[in-house]
Design a protein around this motif. Structure first.
Motif, PDB file in Angstrom:
ATOM      1  N   SER A 129       8.894 -21.168  32.477  1.00  0.00           N
ATOM      2  CA  SER A 129       9.651 -20.879  33.693  1.00  0.00           C
ATOM      3  C   SER A 129       9.345 -21.926  34.760  1.00  0.00           C
ATOM      4  O   SER A 129       8.521 -22.829  34.542  1.00  0.00           O
ATOM      5  CB  SER A 129       9.317 -19.466  34.174  1.00  0.00           C
ATOM      6  OG  SER A 129       7.938 -19.349  34.469  1.00  0.00           O
ATOM      7  N   CYS A 138      14.528 -20.679  32.298  1.00  0.00           N
ATOM      8  CA  CYS A 138      13.526 -20.749  31.239  1.00  0.00           C
ATOM      9  C   CYS A 138      13.853 -21.844  30.230  1.00  0.00           C
ATOM     10  O   CYS A 138      14.955 -21.874  29.669  1.00  0.00           O
ATOM     11  CB  CYS A 138      13.434 -19.401  30.514  1.00  0.00           C
ATOM     12  SG  CYS A 138      12.107 -19.306  29.318  1.00  0.00           S
ATOM     13  N   MET A 153       4.065 -17.811  34.907  1.00  0.00           N
ATOM     14  CA  MET A 153       5.259 -16.962  34.844  1.00  0.00           C
ATOM     15  C   MET A 153       5.019 -15.649  35.592  1.00  0.00           C
ATOM     16  O   MET A 153       3.952 -15.038  35.473  1.00  0.00           O
ATOM     17  CB  MET A 153       5.634 -16.658  33.391  1.00  0.00           C
ATOM     18  CG  MET A 153       6.905 -15.817  33.261  1.00  0.00           C
ATOM     19  SD  MET A 153       7.418 -15.518  31.544  1.00  0.00           S
ATOM     20  CE  MET A 153       8.189 -17.090  31.152  1.00  0.00           C
TER      21      MET A 153
END
Length: 380
Positions: free
Chosen positions: A38, A59, A122
């Motif tokens: 991410s 992503c 993330m």
């Protein structure tokens, strides 16, 4: 010093397409079926895309056995394609507001995916959504895979760090313009922050101005304390350039003549930091390099006052591997970049720190910060 060529400034040099293949291979070697990355330093390292950290998912998906692809919100697709990621031949897929991006990615992963790795930064809500979409798979950290790619910088990355080091050096050389008795730490810090941008950084990451007794607090930032004549002042500053690479350098100043005890402390610290930067070479371990300076400081009677590690790696993050600390047996290798920043802190009295960024080279080491390390006494 190696000359910087135009190619070392290019996005292609800083974000080569082969990094995705190296990441894919590293995932396969680690028995990870897919990397899910991410927004953050890992994504920018692999693709050059500095994506916004939004509630909508962005992503990069790097399956171990198939081609990577980038999933972005439809309204961010143009920005992704205009970034260096658009020149990598990477499939960029946009999703609509009503689409479930997690299910979209889950459906595209190889059948039988059992282990996926997410980047260490993330958001928890995104990890939980991936776990719901992949209930039969185990999540792990992609940092275990990507750290070994990022820890050794390419010549283009070293050139970017060298440019960042030169930019922060230019700020330190101007310290006499702002640092003087009668001004508050906060006032000085504001001038420094403006100068960090003027010197060539895109963002200001931190400004520490610790005067007098505040210089004995390693992570003191700024306060409304008025700087006085005779004060030692620790100035630790850094930013991020448009290349995405960070600077970080500390110098300790005196505003007027400091106490004799401070000069004695500073001379010990200077010997320790100089010995450590001189000791950088391939094969020395992180803990051995830490010990070089720590032993000098301890022998002089200040050992209990050196209360932090010697340094941290630097690159697209200001703190990353390798960490120069006791207990780390990581051997330094060419391309590793890190700070060398011993400090001595006498609580309630004064302290000092000297910090340079160093790069391990084939023949030893190179300091990327080139301002003088002797104590600078500014007019009081």
């Amino acid at each position: 010093m190696v000359a910087v060529t135009d190619s070392e400034h290019s996005a292609a040099a800083l974000h080569p397409a082969e990094r995705l293949e190296l990441a894919r291979k590293a995932a396969a070697d680690a028995a990870v079926d897919a990397l899910l990355v991410s927004p953050g330093a890992d994504l920018r390292y692999l693709t050059g895309y500095q994506a916004l950290p939004l509630e909508r998912l962005t992503c990069l998906v790097v399956p171990a056995e198939t081609e990577p692809f980038l999933v972005v919100p439809a309204l961010e697709r143009a920005a992704a394609e205009a970034s260096p990621a658009g020149a990598l031949g990477l499939e960029i897929t946009g999703f609509a507001e009503t689409d479930d991006a997690y299910e979209l990615i889950a459906r595209r992963l190889p059948v039988g995916t059992r282990r996926f790795a997410v980047d260490n930064r993330m958001w928890a809500e995104k990890l939980l959504a991936f776990q719901a979409a992949l209930p039969d798979a185990q999540a792990c950290l992609a940092g275990d895979v990507l750290t070994e790619l990022r820890v050794r910088k390419s010549p283009a990355e070293v050139a970017a760090l060298r440019r960042a080091g030169g930019a922060i050096d230019r700020v330190h050389r101007r310290m006499g313009e702002w640092l003087r008795a009668g001004r508050t730490e906060r006032e000085v810090a504001k001038d420094i922050a403006d100068a960090i941008i003027e010197a060539g950084h895109e963002t200001v990451d931190f400004v520490i101005v610790g005067s007098g007794p505040n210089s004995a607090s390693p992570h003191h930032e700024v306060s409304d304390r008025v700087i006085r004549r005779g004060d030692p002042v620790v100035v630790d500053i850094g930013g991020t350039t448009a290349d995405g690479y960070c600077s970080d350098s500390t110098r300790t100043y005196a505003v007027g003549e400091p106490p004799a005890a401070f000069r004695e402390l500073y001379e010990v610290l200077l010997r320790a930091q100089t010995a450590q930067t001189d000791a950088v070479r391939p094969g020395i371990t992180a803990e051995q390099l830490d010990a070089v300076g720590r032993d000098i400081i301890t022998a002089a009677g200040y050992g209990e006052h050196f209360i932090h590690r010697t340094g941290h790696g630097i690159g697209m993050e200001s703190h990353e591997e390798p960490y120069i600390v006791a207990g780390s047996r990581r051997a330094l290798a060419p391309g590793m970049a890190f700070s060398v920043e011993p400090g001595i802190y006498l609580p309630g009295t004064f302290g000092a720190r000297i910090e340079d960024i160093a790069v391990c080279t084939e023949g030893g080491g190179e300091r990327l910060n080139l301002t003088g390390r002797d104590l600078v006494v500014l007019p009081g």
